[in-house]
Design a protein around this motif. Structure first.
Motif, PDB file in Angstrom:
ATOM      1  N   GLY A  15       0.828  -1.207   0.000  1.00  0.00           N
ATOM      2  CA  GLY A  15       0.000   0.000   0.000  1.00  0.00           C
ATOM      3  C   GLY A  15       0.860   1.254   0.000  1.00  0.00           C
ATOM      4  N   PHE A  16       0.211   2.372   0.146  1.00  0.00           N
ATOM      5  CA  PHE A  16       0.865   3.690   0.066  1.00  0.00           C
ATOM      6  C   PHE A  16       1.976   3.824   1.117  1.00  0.00           C
ATOM      7  CE2 PHE A  16      -0.244   8.369   1.348  1.00  0.00           C
ATOM      8  CZ  PHE A  16       0.929   8.853   0.788  1.00  0.00           C
ATOM      9  N   ILE A  17       1.606   3.797   2.366  1.00  0.00           N
ATOM     10  CA  ILE A  17       2.594   4.097   3.410  1.00  0.00           C
ATOM     11  C   ILE A  17       3.548   2.920   3.614  1.00  0.00           C
ATOM     12  CG2 ILE A  17       2.851   4.683   5.862  1.00  0.00           C
ATOM     13  CD1 ILE A  17       0.113   6.237   5.501  1.00  0.00           C
ATOM     14  N   ASP A  39       0.904  -8.420   2.490  1.00  0.00           N
ATOM     15  CA  ASP A  39      -0.217  -7.614   1.976  1.00  0.00           C
ATOM     16  C   ASP A  39      -1.194  -8.547   1.262  1.00  0.00           C
ATOM     17  OD1 ASP A  39      -0.356  -4.277   1.234  1.00  0.00           O
ATOM     18  OD2 ASP A  39      -1.781  -5.617   0.252  1.00  0.00           O
ATOM     19  N   SER A  40      -2.470  -8.230   1.331  1.00  0.00           N
ATOM     20  CA  SER A  40      -3.453  -9.062   0.634  1.00  0.00           C
ATOM     21  C   SER A  40      -3.525  -8.715  -0.853  1.00  0.00           C
ATOM     22  CB  SER A  40      -4.834  -8.903   1.269  1.00  0.00           C
ATOM     23  OG  SER A  40      -5.170  -7.548   1.348  1.00  0.00           O
ATOM     24  N   GLY A  77      -3.599  -2.735  -2.277  1.00  0.00           N
ATOM     25  CA  GLY A  77      -2.205  -3.107  -2.535  1.00  0.00           C
ATOM     26  C   GLY A  77      -1.964  -3.331  -4.022  1.00  0.00           C
ATOM     27  N   ASP A 129      -3.651 -12.603   4.096  1.00  0.00           N
ATOM     28  CA  ASP A 129      -4.645 -11.808   4.810  1.00  0.00           C
ATOM     29  C   ASP A 129      -4.306 -11.798   6.304  1.00  0.00           C
ATOM     30  OD1 ASP A 129      -7.002 -10.872   6.037  1.00  0.00           O
ATOM     31  OD2 ASP A 129      -8.224 -11.652   4.385  1.00  0.00           O
ATOM     32  N   ILE A 130      -4.267 -10.617   6.906  1.00  0.00           N
ATOM     33  CA  ILE A 130      -3.965 -10.551   8.346  1.00  0.00           C
ATOM     34  C   ILE A 130      -5.058 -11.206   9.187  1.00  0.00           C
ATOM     35  CG2 ILE A 130      -2.387  -8.565   8.327  1.00  0.00           C
ATOM     36  CD1 ILE A 130      -4.804  -6.811   9.138  1.00  0.00           C
ATOM     37  N   GLU A 142       0.668  -1.534   8.911  1.00  0.00           N
ATOM     38  CA  GLU A 142      -0.043  -0.549   8.078  1.00  0.00           C
ATOM     39  C   GLU A 142      -1.270  -1.156   7.401  1.00  0.00           C
ATOM     40  OE1 GLU A 142       0.997   2.580   8.119  1.00  0.00           O
ATOM     41  OE2 GLU A 142       2.762   2.019   9.290  1.00  0.00           O
ATOM     42  N   ALA A 147      -4.824  -2.418   6.598  1.00  0.00           N
ATOM     43  CA  ALA A 147      -6.136  -2.054   7.139  1.00  0.00           C
ATOM     44  C   ALA A 147      -7.120  -1.904   5.996  1.00  0.00           C
ATOM     45  CB  ALA A 147      -6.057  -0.719   7.886  1.00  0.00           C
ATOM     46  N   SER A 164      -8.501   0.782   4.675  1.00  0.00           N
ATOM     47  CA  SER A 164      -8.082   2.186   4.846  1.00  0.00           C
ATOM     48  C   SER A 164      -9.125   3.169   4.325  1.00  0.00           C
ATOM     49  CB  SER A 164      -6.752   2.415   4.128  1.00  0.00           C
ATOM     50  OG  SER A 164      -6.923   2.241   2.720  1.00  0.00           O
ATOM     51  N   TYR A 168     -14.694   3.520  10.509  1.00  0.00           N
ATOM     52  CA  TYR A 168     -13.239   3.514  10.329  1.00  0.00           C
ATOM     53  C   TYR A 168     -12.559   4.196  11.527  1.00  0.00           C
ATOM     54  CZ  TYR A 168      -8.666   4.942   8.617  1.00  0.00           C
ATOM     55  OH  TYR A 168      -7.309   5.161   8.500  1.00  0.00           O
ATOM     56  N   LYS A 189     -10.090   2.494  14.550  1.00  0.00           N
ATOM     57  CA  LYS A 189      -8.741   2.945  14.912  1.00  0.00           C
ATOM     58  C   LYS A 189      -8.673   3.280  16.412  1.00  0.00           C
ATOM     59  CE  LYS A 189      -6.706   2.539  10.940  1.00  0.00           C
ATOM     60  NZ  LYS A 189      -5.472   1.780  10.729  1.00  0.00           N
ATOM     61  N   VAL A 191      -2.625  12.242   4.702  1.00  0.00           N
ATOM     62  CA  VAL A 191      -1.315  11.989   4.096  1.00  0.00           C
ATOM     63  C   VAL A 191      -1.398  12.099   2.566  1.00  0.00           C
ATOM     64  CG1 VAL A 191       0.683  10.462   4.128  1.00  0.00           C
ATOM     65  CG2 VAL A 191      -1.031  10.284   5.964  1.00  0.00           C
ATOM     66  N   LYS A 227      -4.621   4.056  -4.675  1.00  0.00           N
ATOM     67  CA  LYS A 227      -5.779   4.103  -3.770  1.00  0.00           C
ATOM     68  C   LYS A 227      -7.003   4.662  -4.501  1.00  0.00           C
ATOM     69  CE  LYS A 227      -5.244   5.363   0.507  1.00  0.00           C
ATOM     70  NZ  LYS A 227      -4.871   6.170   1.707  1.00  0.00           N
TER      71      LYS A 227
HETATM   72  N1  NAD Z   1      -3.214   7.716   3.975  1.00  0.00           N
HETATM   73  C1  NAD Z   1      -3.760   8.394   4.959  1.00  0.00           C
HETATM   74  O1  NAD Z   1      -4.083   9.582   4.806  1.00  0.00           O
HETATM   75  C2  NAD Z   1      -3.989   7.733   6.303  1.00  0.00           C
HETATM   76  C3  NAD Z   1      -4.451   8.536   7.361  1.00  0.00           C
HETATM   77  C4  NAD Z   1      -4.651   7.948   8.598  1.00  0.00           C
HETATM   78  C5  NAD Z   1      -4.393   6.613   8.788  1.00  0.00           C
HETATM   79  N2  NAD Z   1      -3.970   5.839   7.752  1.00  0.00           N
HETATM   80  C6  NAD Z   1      -3.708   4.415   8.003  1.00  0.00           C
HETATM   81  O2  NAD Z   1      -2.399   4.114   7.566  1.00  0.00           O
HETATM   82  C7  NAD Z   1      -2.324   2.767   7.118  1.00  0.00           C
HETATM   83  C8  NAD Z   1      -1.793   2.730   5.714  1.00  0.00           C
HETATM   84  O3  NAD Z   1      -2.671   3.475   4.879  1.00  0.00           O
HETATM   85  P1  NAD Z   1      -2.413   3.732   3.350  1.00  0.00           P
HETATM   86  O4  NAD Z   1      -2.796   5.130   3.066  1.00  0.00           O
HETATM   87  O5  NAD Z   1      -1.074   3.249   3.006  1.00  0.00           O
HETATM   88  O6  NAD Z   1      -3.543   2.796   2.721  1.00  0.00           O
HETATM   89  P2  NAD Z   1      -3.442   1.610   1.657  1.00  0.00           P
HETATM   90  O7  NAD Z   1      -4.831   1.154   1.441  1.00  0.00           O
HETATM   91  O8  NAD Z   1      -2.635   2.056   0.486  1.00  0.00           O
HETATM   92  O9  NAD Z   1      -2.606   0.503   2.445  1.00  0.00           O
HETATM   93  C9  NAD Z   1      -3.190  -0.513   3.219  1.00  0.00           C
HETATM   94  C10 NAD Z   1      -2.699  -1.832   2.671  1.00  0.00           C
HETATM   95  O10 NAD Z   1      -3.253  -2.884   3.466  1.00  0.00           O
HETATM   96  C11 NAD Z   1      -3.593  -3.944   2.603  1.00  0.00           C
HETATM   97  N3  NAD Z   1      -4.629  -4.735   3.255  1.00  0.00           N
HETATM   98  C12 NAD Z   1      -5.943  -4.420   3.405  1.00  0.00           C
HETATM   99  N4  NAD Z   1      -6.581  -5.402   4.047  1.00  0.00           N
HETATM  100  C13 NAD Z   1      -5.655  -6.366   4.305  1.00  0.00           C
HETATM  101  C14 NAD Z   1      -5.712  -7.630   4.934  1.00  0.00           C
HETATM  102  N5  NAD Z   1      -6.855  -8.099   5.428  1.00  0.00           N
HETATM  103  N6  NAD Z   1      -4.576  -8.373   5.028  1.00  0.00           N
HETATM  104  C15 NAD Z   1      -3.412  -7.905   4.519  1.00  0.00           C
HETATM  105  N7  NAD Z   1      -3.299  -6.707   3.910  1.00  0.00           N
HETATM  106  C16 NAD Z   1      -4.405  -5.942   3.812  1.00  0.00           C
HETATM  107  C17 NAD Z   1      -4.050  -3.299   1.322  1.00  0.00           C
HETATM  108  O11 NAD Z   1      -3.923  -4.174   0.210  1.00  0.00           O
HETATM  109  C18 NAD Z   1      -3.136  -2.097   1.226  1.00  0.00           C
HETATM  110  O12 NAD Z   1      -1.993  -2.376   0.442  1.00  0.00           O
HETATM  111  C19 NAD Z   1      -3.738   2.197   7.250  1.00  0.00           C
HETATM  112  O13 NAD Z   1      -3.819   1.538   8.483  1.00  0.00           O
HETATM  113  C20 NAD Z   1      -4.598   3.438   7.259  1.00  0.00           C
HETATM  114  O14 NAD Z   1      -5.809   3.216   7.930  1.00  0.00           O
HETATM  115  C21 NAD Z   1      -3.752   6.377   6.506  1.00  0.00           C
END
Ligand code: NAD
Length: 334
Positions: free
Chosen positions: A20-22, A43-44, A60, A76-77, A98, A100, A102, A161, A165, A191, A199
């Protein structure tokens, strides 16, 4: 920039949500700055499965990882058998969690609680079993309707959501009191930055407005957009917070923002300046009046003292750093 001097030779790092992103940005940070650490991503990945709001269930994408030289696991987590095999087959020193659902607009409460809250507890148990430090993603969405500046301890989530958290933070605090491992929850605000593109509609408005402007569409803002304020935080500062959270002064839950509230109007103005395209703006009624966060601004004083965190990117700096990637995506992905 390298944020800690520690030698991570021989250390094994698990990043959940690593496609994913972060998570993918964290993976590349370690690859560049601590190439001696072993990095394992879980990652899933995307499958095409969608939620009832039409968005993908998981975002992802392999393209976030092109150039990554560590190990990648698709799983899958929520899969307890998988977590048991991770516990048996590896010995993690650090876990960055990370993964979730999201999507802040997702309506599936069952899936949200299962994935974000219940699986997190299993990952905390894995961390305790390995003696690994845990750094996990919480969110500014825990604050919902709470007034600014948003401060840990004054939460009012407005959607499932944000609620999920907050429940993660409650579980984490319970584990913190046992004192077995270091645990840091990071409440990211809004972010933006490279590797968020996949996303789709849930990516930041920075990249979405950037692509509208590049395609010469007049950006549409809600009426009164100069008064809709958010704490927008560039990915590089999120990475800084995560790395510094590997060895905090104390376990805890910390906000990660800039500490400054900026408007959506400012995003569009800075983008048009950086892209050297001036289309003006069109204003449309805001359908979300009453259910929209109108002012977010993280209280980051405890983060500064507890994690030695010091944000380096104002909105102007972050957008300027991001614009070449916004252009590349426009040319190669759209
Ligand atoms: N981007 C933001 O602005 C922001 C703000 C606050 C919190 N967050 C939190 O930061 C974290 C990362 O966010 P992001 O922006 O990178 O989002 P994202 O959706 O790009 O990354 C989340 C990753 O988790 C993977 N995923 C989802 N369900 C899964 C599962 N059951 N098993 C395994 N992998 C799984 C997805 O495939 C994805 O790659 C998340 O927990 C999100 O809630 C993000």
């Amino acid at each position: 920039m390298r944020y800690i001097d520690d030698d991570l030779t021989g250390k094994t790092i698990l990043i959940t949500g690593g496609a994913g992103f972060i998570g993918s940005n964290l993976a590349f940070y370690f690859q560049a700055k601590h190439p001696d650490a072993k990095v394992v991503l879980l990652d899933s990945f995307r499958s095409g499965e969608t939620l009832s709001n039409g968005n993908l269930k998981s975002f992802g994408h392999f393209k976030n990882l092109i150039g990554f030289s560590g190990e990648v696991i698709s799983g899958d987590i929520n899969d307890k058998t998988l977590l048991a095999s991770l516990q048996a087959d590896y010995r993690f020193d650090y876990i960055f969690h990370e993964a979730a659902i999201s999507d802040t607009t997702a309506l599936e409460q069952d899936l949200m609680i299962q994935t974000n809250v219940n699986a997190f507890k299993d990952l905390l148990d894995l961390a305790v079993a390995h003696g690994a430090n845990m750094v996990y993603a919480s969110s500014g969405a825990t604050y919902g309707a709470a007034s600014s500046p948003q401060t840990v301890g004054r939460e009012a989530p407005q959607n499932v959501y944000g609620f999920s958290k907050l429940m993660m933070d409650n579980i984490a605090r319970d584990y913190m009191t046992r004192g077995q491992i270091s645990i840091v929850g990071l409440r990211y605000f809004n972010v933006y930055g490279p590797r968020e593109f996949f996303k789709n509609k849930t990516a930041s408005m920075v990249v979405q407005f950037g692509h509208q402007v590049l395609s010469k569409k007049v950006p549409k803002l809600f009426e009164g957009s100069d008064a809709i304020l958010r704490d927008f935080i560039y990915i590089e500062d999120i990475i800084q917070a995560n790395i510094k959270a590997m060895r905090p002064k104390a376990s805890g839950v910390y906000n990660v923002g800039t500490g400054k509230a900026r408007s959506f109007q400012a995003i569009v103005d800075i983008l048009q300046k950086e892209l050297e395209i001036d289309l003006g703006c069109e204003y449309i009624p805001n359908p979300y009046v009453g259910s929209y966060q109108f002012h977010t601004e993280a209280d980051i004083e405890p983060t500064k003292s507890g994690l030695d965190y010091a944000p380096r990117f104002e909105l102007e700096d972050g957008i300027k750093a991001y614009v070449p990637e916004i252009r590349r995506l426009f040319e190669e992905e759209l």
